[in-house]
Design a protein around this motif. Sequence first.
Motif: not given
Length: 526
Positions: A309-310, A335, A338, A360-361, A364, A377
């Motif tokens: 995340d983040e 993205d 990652q 949930d990132e 991406q 989120q």
Amino acid sequence: MPERLLVPRPAEHLPGEGEGFGLDADTRIDADAAAGGTAAWLRAELGAATGLPLAPGDGGGPLIRLRVDATAGLGAEGYRLAVDASGARITGHDAAGVFYGAQTLRQLLPASAYRRAPLDTGAWTLPAVRITDRPRFGWRGCMLDVARHFMPKHDVLRFIDLMALHKLNVLHLHLTDDQGWRIEIKRYPRLTEVASWRRESQVGAAQPPVFDGRPHGGFYTQDDIREIVGYAAARHITVVPEIDVPGHSQAAIAAHPELGAGERLEVGTEWGIIDNVLDVSDTVLEFYRTVFDEVMELFPGEYICVGGDECPKKQWKASESAQARIEAEGLADEDELQSWFIRHFDDHFTARGRRLLGWDEILQGGLAPGATVVSWQGTEGGVAAARAGHDVVMCPTRTSYLDYRQSAGEEPIPVGTVLGLADVYAADPVPAELTGPEARHVIGAQVNVWTEHMDSPRTVDYMVFPRLSAFAEAVWWAGERDYTEFLPRLESHLERLDAIGVEYRPLDGPRPWQLRPGVKGRGRAD
């Protein structure tokens, strides 16, 4: 004892015949081999509170009988509890079901059954009842952040007991972040020598930030972790470790600068999203494979959380090595970089029979094939993952973040939007827009206890309880929920928390010593 006293509410509760069953010095606890762990737990807990020996075996007299019977039609983690004048009988589909039946049996006794020494309270009588029960979800969890503020081991064990009381079964342990590394890794001792403490901590959310000038730290040895995992397993709780990558990693970079951009950093002292992230070199991948291999030796559960995340992309955009990796792997952008990083560990875990869990990132840039998504989120990430055929754990901020303020009135270091007791109770973990087959990918839900503004176990008590009690019913009880029906049961349940010594938030607002006058919080638009 009427149904209104039980939390979480059982699926079926019927009055029995007669006057029930009184515990006395002749009462025994008899269990088959599969239920032996629950028998030992019940004997220890009730023995301490009542002063009764509760000897093992069937002596022909008053009896609490515990059995596992997978053919009884109860379903996973389900149980049946029957009490009459002859004794109490708990039948579980599995060992976990027997344990939850024993938790319910304890709730049928007065609140003093939760004390550590007997009081002069008279008879111990179980009412005549017949209860059949099973949970709605298989994942009933709580994420506990011990990275921002370290929680000593004995307080973690107490927290596990409180989760077990509420029939929760997953402790998601957030072990690393920018502000601290909390687990011993034998291969890399600097992670605890350097990264496990910071020179000071931000207090509140004022800008410019205010600091306390006080060092903070702590970590769990590998033996501590084994003890925590074993203690939780005996209470049918799985501990899921989180080692956060590639963002939220400044503490690790402070100990090993080669993991980041190469500059010397200190362990983070401020809260929030920090630009310093991991490099994507082969050296970093090898380092974290070694870390995760040691973690997997300590945590035998199916899931390993990588965070994800983040993760700001600012450093990667300026990094020659990151840009070279993007080109070499044929990636479109940062993205996808990652996603490539997360997929590497998804492959690593899958090869070892484990499953990757991430916030949930990790959607991406493309979701790793074996990943399970923790949707925080809002619900959008969970909906997207479920529709793509991935399992999902729901914990959207609006209903699941127990660091959020509990009222619009005076609260200690108020952050986020208001998340009151009734809000937690009313939330449905399954998004309404999912079809039946899609909804089956929602394996459960959890609440999250982020501890930037919780600097002691007393503060954790205040922020978590009784909202955790409301959440426990939301993930256990499959029927329609009515807050006005729940509230009287909760008020009785608070007597149990009082007996244990939980410093929860009173229903009418904080006590004076639970406030933090003058410490500025922050709002949140969502």
